[in-house]
Scaffold this motif. Structure first.
Motif, PDB file in Angstrom:
ATOM      1  N   ASP A 276       0.599  -1.485   0.382  1.00 19.82           N
ATOM      2  CA  ASP A 276      -0.398   0.138  -0.001  1.00 19.82           C
ATOM      3  C   ASP A 276       0.780   1.357  -0.016  1.00 19.82           C
ATOM      4  O   ASP A 276       0.407   2.117  -1.037  1.00 19.82           O
ATOM      5  CB  ASP A 276      -0.550   0.303   1.146  1.00 19.82           C
ATOM      6  CG  ASP A 276      -0.068   0.031   2.095  1.00 19.82           C
ATOM      7  OD1 ASP A 276       0.628  -1.306   2.630  1.00 19.82           O
ATOM      8  OD2 ASP A 276      -0.626   0.766   3.720  1.00 19.82           O
ATOM      9  N   ILE A 277       1.660   1.333   0.973  1.00 20.13           N
ATOM     10  CA  ILE A 277       3.115   2.294   0.416  1.00 20.13           C
ATOM     11  C   ILE A 277       3.605   2.687  -0.672  1.00 20.13           C
ATOM     12  O   ILE A 277       3.480   3.370  -1.228  1.00 20.13           O
ATOM     13  CB  ILE A 277       4.208   1.764   2.300  1.00 20.13           C
ATOM     14  CG1 ILE A 277       3.493   2.146   3.477  1.00 20.13           C
ATOM     15  CG2 ILE A 277       5.070   3.284   1.530  1.00 20.13           C
ATOM     16  CD1 ILE A 277       2.263   3.280   4.173  1.00 20.13           C
ATOM     17  N   LEU A 278       3.559   1.611  -1.244  1.00 20.55           N
ATOM     18  CA  LEU A 278       4.388   1.635  -2.190  1.00 20.55           C
ATOM     19  C   LEU A 278       3.700   1.924  -3.560  1.00 20.55           C
ATOM     20  O   LEU A 278       4.344   2.370  -4.110  1.00 20.55           O
ATOM     21  CB  LEU A 278       5.126   0.001  -2.827  1.00 20.55           C
ATOM     22  CG  LEU A 278       6.610  -0.329  -1.531  1.00 20.55           C
ATOM     23  CD1 LEU A 278       6.776  -1.597  -2.855  1.00 20.55           C
ATOM     24  CD2 LEU A 278       7.255   0.412  -1.245  1.00 20.55           C
ATOM     25  N   LEU A 279       2.533   2.271  -3.827  1.00 16.67           N
ATOM     26  CA  LEU A 279       1.317   2.503  -4.613  1.00 16.67           C
ATOM     27  C   LEU A 279       1.396   3.595  -4.112  1.00 16.67           C
ATOM     28  O   LEU A 279       0.819   3.927  -5.226  1.00 16.67           O
ATOM     29  CB  LEU A 279       0.523   0.426  -4.777  1.00 16.67           C
ATOM     30  CG  LEU A 279       0.407   0.107  -5.459  1.00 16.67           C
ATOM     31  CD1 LEU A 279      -0.517  -0.787  -4.909  1.00 16.67           C
ATOM     32  CD2 LEU A 279       0.607   0.187  -6.338  1.00 16.67           C
ATOM     33  N   GLU A 280       1.351   3.542  -2.697  1.00 19.11           N
ATOM     34  CA  GLU A 280       1.061   5.004  -2.110  1.00 19.11           C
ATOM     35  C   GLU A 280       1.382   6.497  -3.035  1.00 19.11           C
ATOM     36  O   GLU A 280       1.375   7.947  -2.958  1.00 19.11           O
ATOM     37  CB  GLU A 280       0.668   5.112  -0.974  1.00 19.11           C
ATOM     38  CG  GLU A 280      -0.281   6.602  -1.098  1.00 19.11           C
ATOM     39  CD  GLU A 280      -1.456   8.085  -1.940  1.00 19.11           C
ATOM     40  OE1 GLU A 280      -1.165   8.323  -1.556  1.00 19.11           O
ATOM     41  OE2 GLU A 280      -2.140   5.981  -2.119  1.00 19.11           O
ATOM     42  N   TYR A 281       3.344   6.510  -2.274  1.00 18.20           N
ATOM     43  CA  TYR A 281       4.416   6.541  -2.403  1.00 18.20           C
ATOM     44  C   TYR A 281       5.151   7.236  -3.906  1.00 18.20           C
ATOM     45  O   TYR A 281       5.726   8.307  -3.671  1.00 18.20           O
ATOM     46  CB  TYR A 281       4.217   7.080  -1.102  1.00 18.20           C
ATOM     47  CG  TYR A 281       4.119   7.259   0.059  1.00 18.20           C
ATOM     48  CD1 TYR A 281       3.352   8.787  -0.275  1.00 18.20           C
ATOM     49  CD2 TYR A 281       3.943   6.633   1.014  1.00 18.20           C
ATOM     50  CE1 TYR A 281       2.398   9.265   1.080  1.00 18.20           C
ATOM     51  CE2 TYR A 281       2.652   6.944   2.131  1.00 18.20           C
ATOM     52  CZ  TYR A 281       1.666   8.100   1.908  1.00 18.20           C
ATOM     53  OH  TYR A 281       1.339   8.690   3.447  1.00 18.20           O
ATOM     54  N   GLU A 282       5.071   5.729  -4.270  1.00 10.45           N
ATOM     55  CA  GLU A 282       5.760   5.842  -5.549  1.00 10.45           C
ATOM     56  C   GLU A 282       7.651   5.936  -5.032  1.00 10.45           C
ATOM     57  O   GLU A 282       7.821   6.352  -6.132  1.00 10.45           O
ATOM     58  CB  GLU A 282       5.353   5.758  -6.720  1.00 10.45           C
ATOM     59  CG  GLU A 282       3.801   5.686  -7.209  1.00 10.45           C
ATOM     60  CD  GLU A 282       2.754   6.273  -8.421  1.00 10.45           C
ATOM     61  OE1 GLU A 282       3.538   7.518  -8.896  1.00 10.45           O
ATOM     62  OE2 GLU A 282       2.076   5.512  -9.117  1.00 10.45           O
ATOM     63  N   PRO A 283       7.965   5.153  -3.919  1.00  9.69           N
ATOM     64  CA  PRO A 283       9.621   6.100  -4.430  1.00  9.69           C
ATOM     65  C   PRO A 283      10.355   4.955  -5.334  1.00  9.69           C
ATOM     66  O   PRO A 283       9.748   4.054  -6.163  1.00  9.69           O
ATOM     67  CB  PRO A 283       9.910   5.109  -2.501  1.00  9.69           C
ATOM     68  CG  PRO A 283       8.566   3.761  -2.834  1.00  9.69           C
ATOM     69  CD  PRO A 283       7.062   4.598  -2.859  1.00  9.69           C
ATOM     70  N   ASP A 284      11.032   5.710  -5.430  1.00  8.71           N
ATOM     71  CA  ASP A 284      11.993   4.911  -6.389  1.00  8.71           C
ATOM     72  C   ASP A 284      12.806   4.362  -5.491  1.00  8.71           C
ATOM     73  O   ASP A 284      14.277   4.382  -5.484  1.00  8.71           O
ATOM     74  CB  ASP A 284      12.561   6.182  -6.596  1.00  8.71           C
ATOM     75  CG  ASP A 284      13.673   6.008  -8.055  1.00  8.71           C
ATOM     76  OD1 ASP A 284      13.303   5.142  -8.546  1.00  8.71           O
ATOM     77  OD2 ASP A 284      14.852   6.416  -8.590  1.00  8.71           O
ATOM     78  N   ILE A 285      12.839   2.783  -5.500  1.00 11.24           N
ATOM     79  CA  ILE A 285      13.332   2.012  -5.060  1.00 11.24           C
ATOM     80  C   ILE A 285      13.797   0.654  -5.873  1.00 11.24           C
ATOM     81  O   ILE A 285      12.455   0.863  -6.827  1.00 11.24           O
ATOM     82  CB  ILE A 285      12.413   1.193  -3.827  1.00 11.24           C
ATOM     83  CG1 ILE A 285      11.573   1.295  -3.218  1.00 11.24           C
ATOM     84  CG2 ILE A 285      13.228   2.906  -2.418  1.00 11.24           C
ATOM     85  CD1 ILE A 285      10.730  -0.079  -3.966  1.00 11.24           C
ATOM     86  N   TYR A 286      14.279  -0.494  -5.557  1.00 11.71           N
ATOM     87  CA  TYR A 286      13.973  -1.760  -6.435  1.00 11.71           C
ATOM     88  C   TYR A 286      12.799  -2.576  -5.185  1.00 11.71           C
ATOM     89  O   TYR A 286      13.143  -2.889  -3.760  1.00 11.71           O
ATOM     90  CB  TYR A 286      15.025  -2.577  -6.311  1.00 11.71           C
ATOM     91  CG  TYR A 286      15.443  -2.007  -7.616  1.00 11.71           C
ATOM     92  CD1 TYR A 286      15.307  -1.500  -8.679  1.00 11.71           C
ATOM     93  CD2 TYR A 286      17.213  -1.966  -7.370  1.00 11.71           C
ATOM     94  CE1 TYR A 286      16.181  -0.914  -9.775  1.00 11.71           C
ATOM     95  CE2 TYR A 286      18.259  -1.439  -8.223  1.00 11.71           C
ATOM     96  CZ  TYR A 286      17.455  -1.046  -9.671  1.00 11.71           C
ATOM     97  OH  TYR A 286      18.833  -0.312 -10.383  1.00 11.71           O
ATOM     98  N   GLU A 287      12.325  -3.116  -5.386  1.00 13.94           N
ATOM     99  CA  GLU A 287      11.656  -4.321  -5.006  1.00 13.94           C
ATOM    100  C   GLU A 287      11.886  -5.354  -5.430  1.00 13.94           C
ATOM    101  O   GLU A 287      11.565  -5.700  -6.588  1.00 13.94           O
ATOM    102  CB  GLU A 287       9.247  -3.707  -5.544  1.00 13.94           C
ATOM    103  CG  GLU A 287       8.471  -5.227  -4.607  1.00 13.94           C
ATOM    104  CD  GLU A 287       6.878  -5.063  -4.786  1.00 13.94           C
ATOM    105  OE1 GLU A 287       6.070  -5.325  -5.108  1.00 13.94           O
ATOM    106  OE2 GLU A 287       7.013  -4.022  -5.244  1.00 13.94           O
ATOM    107  N   LEU A 288      11.789  -6.350  -3.951  1.00 21.00           N
ATOM    108  CA  LEU A 288      12.584  -7.906  -4.618  1.00 21.00           C
ATOM    109  C   LEU A 288      12.469  -8.855  -4.303  1.00 21.00           C
ATOM    110  O   LEU A 288      11.749 -10.062  -4.950  1.00 21.00           O
ATOM    111  CB  LEU A 288      14.132  -7.578  -3.025  1.00 21.00           C
ATOM    112  CG  LEU A 288      15.048  -6.378  -3.826  1.00 21.00           C
ATOM    113  CD1 LEU A 288      15.594  -7.078  -2.398  1.00 21.00           C
ATOM    114  CD2 LEU A 288      15.821  -6.387  -4.872  1.00 21.00           C
ATOM    115  N   LEU A 289      11.203  -8.042  -3.417  1.00 20.68           N
ATOM    116  CA  LEU A 289      10.471 -10.123  -2.726  1.00 20.68           C
ATOM    117  C   LEU A 289       9.008  -9.871  -2.232  1.00 20.68           C
ATOM    118  O   LEU A 289       9.504  -8.992  -1.312  1.00 20.68           O
ATOM    119  CB  LEU A 289      11.194 -10.688  -2.116  1.00 20.68           C
ATOM    120  CG  LEU A 289      11.177 -12.194  -1.772  1.00 20.68           C
ATOM    121  CD1 LEU A 289      11.541 -12.811  -2.909  1.00 20.68           C
ATOM    122  CD2 LEU A 289      12.586 -12.255  -0.809  1.00 20.68           C
ATOM    123  N   ASP A 290       8.227 -10.482  -2.388  1.00 20.11           N
ATOM    124  CA  ASP A 290       6.362 -10.263  -1.408  1.00 20.11           C
ATOM    125  C   ASP A 290       7.053 -11.210  -0.097  1.00 20.11           C
ATOM    126  O   ASP A 290       6.843 -12.671  -0.690  1.00 20.11           O
ATOM    127  CB  ASP A 290       5.897 -10.607  -2.633  1.00 20.11           C
ATOM    128  CG  ASP A 290       4.762 -11.633  -2.038  1.00 20.11           C
ATOM    129  OD1 ASP A 290       3.896 -11.243  -0.726  1.00 20.11           O
ATOM    130  OD2 ASP A 290       3.539 -10.977  -2.539  1.00 20.11           O
TER     131      ASP A 290
END
Length: 213
Positions: A75-89
């Motif tokens: 939810d935080i990643l979708l809301e704020y769209e930070p410039d990071i790599y998402e590695l794993l669920d």
């Protein structure tokens, strides 16, 4: 001395579960289990430094490079769209972002839909994809009362069990997106500390696969 891997953990139960996974992956830091108010914990032998931060701030620490990796809700990643790599669920903290309304709600597409939420970006993107005209009312808490008091037609919020909604005579009418905790990395750290980050990611992925077998 080993290069230190800086890890931002979300405070609370989720962070404790995540730390257990990191510990099992060989990135232990015994001092983190001591009963005190410290926020930063190091284990120089293993080359790891943990710190506790507010869950919604983890992605900021990672994006800005104060942390090399961290764990943040989708939810935080979708809301704020930070410039990071998402590695794993990580398959933890599972819930969903949903639209809820009063039991007697009927949507009239001719009218602008009034939506109360604190997830403005997610809400805008969701309704834009449907071509629906909306008026967003940004609230920070107790969002469930907005439709009861006629402030909004619907709400967009995180739903875990749905108990709070039922108690306030609200029903989920649509799931926007499933939510869970994600392992994220700073983009520069991913280049310069790639070996450590990849080792940790690989070991945690193996734990997840073993759990799902």
């Amino acid at each position: 001395m080993k290069t230190m891997l800086n890890i931002a953990l979300p405070k609370g139960r989720l962070g404790e579960k995540v730390y257990a996974m990191f510990e099992a992956a060989g990135f232990e830091c015994p001092s983190i289990k001591e009963n005190n108010r410290k926020l930063i914990f190091e284990n120089e032998e293993v080359g790891v430094r943990y710190f506790w931060v507010k869950p919604s701030d983890v992605s900021i620490y990672v994006e800005r490079g104060a942390a090399d990796i961290g764990v943040a809700g989708k939810d935080i990643l979708l809301e704020y769209e930070p410039d990071i790599y998402e590695l794993l669920d990580l398959d933890l903290g599972k819930c969903r972002m949903a639209v809820a309304a009063m039991a007697n709600f009927h949507d009239d597409p001719q009218r602008t839909l009034k939506v109360a939420t604190k997830f403005v970006n997610i809400t805008q993107n969701h309704y834009a994809s449907k071509g629906r005209d909306i008026d967003i009312i940004r609230l920070n808490g107790s969002i469930e009362i907005a439709p009861i008091l006629g402030l909004s037609d619907v709400i967009v919020d995180i739903v875990e069990t749905g108990t709070t909604l039922k108690e306030n005579n609200l029903n989920v009418i649509e799931t926007v997106v499933p939510i869970s905790a994600r392992l994220i990395a700073n983009k520069a750290s991913f280049r310069f500390k790639n070996q450590q980050i990849e080792e940790l990611t690989k070991k945690i992925r193996a734990q997840l696969e073993a759990k799902n077998d």
